[in-house]
Each structure stands twice: as C-alpha cells, then as structure tokens.
Design a protein around this motif. Sequence first.
Motif: not given
Lengths: 267, 214
Positions: A90, A92, A96-99, A160, A174-175, B115, B122, B137, B212-213
């Motif tokens: 999926l 989105f 919704n990446l992991f920052p 970011c 990623r998917a 998140q 996944l 986070q 990171y931000e």
Amino acid sequence: MSYLNVENLKKSFGRNEVLKNISFSLDKGEVLSIIGSSGSGKTTLLRCLNFLERADSGKITVGDKVVFDGADEKNKSEAEIRKNRLRFGLVFQSFNLFPQYKVINNITLAPTLAAKEQLKTNGEYMGVKSLKEAQQLINQNAEMLLEKVNLLEKKDEYPCNLSGGQKQRVAIARALALNPDVLCFDEPTSALDPELTGEVLNVIRELKDADSTMIVVTHEIDFAKNVSDKIIFMDEGVIAEQGSPEKVIDNPSNERVKAFLSKVKNS
Amino acid sequence: MEQFFNVTGNLLEGFGQNCIIFAVTLVAAIPLGLIVSFGSRSKCLPIKSITRTIVWIIRGTPLMLQLFVVFYIPSLVWGISFDRMTAALIAFVINYAAYFSEIFRGGIEAIPKEQYEAGQVLGMKKSQIFFKIVLLQVVKRITAPMSNEIITLVKDTSLARVIMVPEILKGAERFTMQGLIWPLFYTGVFFLLFSGLLSILFKFIEKKLSYYEG
Ligand SMILES: Nc1ncnc2c1ncn2[C@@H]1O[C@H](COP(=O)(O)OP(=O)(O)OP(=O)(O)O)[C@@H](O)[C@H]1O
Ligand SMILES: [Mg+2]
C-alpha cells in the motif's frame, strides 16, 4: 478465474455500512483504477485488502490462495495475517516515510526484519544462509528499486530533505521491496503540488509496463483512462459501474457516473 | 578557610542524600512512568480511568504533602513505618512517575497512526513497529519536556527535609542555627553546578537527535 478475486466484501463502521457487497476481479499484470466521490468507500476498500481494516464478510483470493475469508477469520493467527497481508502493498496519500531513517534504510528496514525472522525459523532467506549475505541482497535490491524510481542519488538523504514527489517515489520503492503480488495506491498524488504529480504518475506507468498488478484510487481521470485496463466507479459503498476505461469514462450509463465525471472535468 | 572546608564537606555530605534521591527517582520513575502511560492509554476502561485518576491526584497535590502522607500514614494506620529516606524515595518515585507518564503519553500520542500503519503494511510485528519506528520518534519529542522535569527534580530533592532527611538544606540550616548564615546561600552553588551539567548533557542529546526533522 482471475488472479485477484474479491467477492461480496462488506464492511461497516458501527451502523455506517461503508462497503456493501463489493465484488471485482483483476488479471495478473493489469491495472485497476478506482474512482468515485468522497466518502464512497475507496480508501476503506484498499484498507480491507491490506488488512488495516478487517472486512466483516466476503472473500479475497490471490492466485489460488485464499487470503481472506470472512467465514473463518477468527481462527487466524497474527502470524498468518501478517503473511497474507504481504501479498498486498500500500502506498499512502501522505507517504508515511519513517523520518529517522535514511531513504535507503526506509526501504531495507522491513525486508531486513523479515530476513532475520526467516533465518531464525528456516535457516534460509532467498537462498542465502547468513544475515550478512541477506543484507547484501536486500541492499542491492533497494538500490535497484531506487534506480527504478530515479532516486539513487538520494539514497543517503533523510526524508525531510526530499520534495513531496520524491518522498512518494521512495514510498513506492519501499512497498516494492517486499515484492507484493498486488500494489495498491490511495490517491498517490493528492498531497502533491500539481507540478510534482507527473513524476509519480510516470513511475506508476513504468510499473505497468513492467507488468505489475496494481490498484490505484485516483482523482486523475485522464491518468486513469490512459493507464488502466479496468475502472471501477464507487458510489456509497457499491460499485455503480465497472468495465474498460472506454466504457466507464467515455460512455457511462450510470447517471451518478455522468454527474461525477462532468464535475471532475469542470474543476 | 578551615571553616569553609568544614562547611563544604558538611554540605557535600548532605548533597549526597540529594543525589541518591535524584538517581533512584530517575532510574525507577522512568520505567514506572512508561508503564503508567500504557495504563492511561489502555483500551480497558477501568484500568484507564483508575490510572488517570491516580495521576490526576498525584499531579494535583503538593509533593511536600505526599512526603508527609508516605511517612506518617502507614504508621498511623497499619503501625508500620518506613525510615525517612525510604519514605522520601517512595514519594518521589510515585510523584515523578506520574509526571513522566504524562510526558510519555503526550509523546506516544503525538506519533501519527499512519506511522504504525506504514509498518503494518510492510509486514512488521507490533513490537518491531514500537521499537524500530515509534520509540526513537517519541524520544526525540520528549527530550525537551523531560529535561525540564529532570532539572526540576534536582531542585525538588531538597523537599525531603520536611521529613527530616539530612539533605543539603537541612545541613545548612544547622549552621544557620549556630549563627552562620552564608552556608545556606552557598548550597545554591551545588544545585547550580549539578543542573548546569545536566543542561549540557541534554543539549548534547538534543543535538544528537537533530539529524532528522519530523
Ligand atoms: N475508521 C473509521 N471509523 C468510522 N468510520 C469510518 C472509518 N473510516 C472511514 N469511515 C467512514 O467510511 C466512509 C467511507 O470512507 P472512505 O475513507 O473509505 O471514503 P473515500 O472514498 O476514500 O473518500 P475520499 O475520496 O474522501 O478519500 C466515510 O463515511 C467515513 O466517514
Ligand atoms: Mg480516501
């Protein structure tokens, strides 16, 4: 029998019947676009396919494997559900990446965890026997995917520092890293500035050329028409019309479809 | 000069008590606070409402009062009594666990549910999602409020004197009664040095996490 079969899928939130008996099928390598007005249940349908919501009843099969059967859902273990959900990917609307992870690690995180688990239980992952070799494979694959979405030079950036279009392309890579049988997109370009939608839609087009099976919820009618093998128009939880793009977009028979299309085209 | 060393040694001994309270509270209240924050987010309504009520009571009453309660009530009601230090530690740990739990809860709730969902689609397990995606986070979001709270803790430790724990201010008061005023003000130096060190440490952590931000 088609590759993906969805039969009589139903889902309610409390008294709100959001999906009322959804049935459709899709062949391998085909692209299905889902259009329809806001609140018609498009997102809910994708979420049911990805097990983010559990449908109340109905059946989903991929290939010859039943991945969801409302009749005996309660007997399923968490591990089984996780395995079934990996048949679908999926992407989105909001990426919704992991920052906290670099682009490359956003892609490798889940496969690496999966590899660790498989090495522990089967002693093997994709033909290799050590974590180090597995990680090498995963890394190579991730770089190949980044190349495919044209972002290899950004692999060590943090999310970011990317534009919206770049973020969405990373999310697609990623998917793909988990090799889903069916990749779903929920309005992948709605959160993007107009000048950035093209780069994301192009990636989806290229995936179609590479024979990926995909379901795309979109408001981009022209894109849907050009890229899809099949289009579904959803209205208040039912499929009001489905068929080839020529049939649904150019010659709709349903009044709601006509009204929707003229509204979208004029905006 | 000899008097200065004498006073300094004396106050240092008292400050040792403050440090014990500080360290034990920190080490115990962080995990306890995490558990409490899970309680106050529980889907089970009784657990959630009981936890939130307790947190409300503890945050809504003075720490000084809680020290008196832990020290006096058990002996009045059940005839058992804690020694002064133990009573102080119990009160501090409970009090700070309540404050920490609210910070943790805020931090956890600030992470968008997308998140979690991104991890789920996944194929990640709940525990993997928490430890690999959410935790860092949360840590980043709570560093600033946690540093405030921890620096407040340094200063709060001197409250233990109300139940006669021989901490640094208590020690200085003894000099005051002998007519020596300056040691009382001198105690401020100890607190300043300690909280100054902590500030440097927290700045360092914040900087570490600023790569990171978002
Ligand atoms: N988790 C939920 N709890 C309760 N109701 C929900 C939930 N998710 C969706 N709904 C309801 O289901 C209906 C369909 O929502 P859905 O998001 O599937 O529509 P959509 O077709 O994707 O709309 P949009 O084009 O605005 O994205 C709406 O009425 C919505 O309020
Ligand atoms: Mg939607």
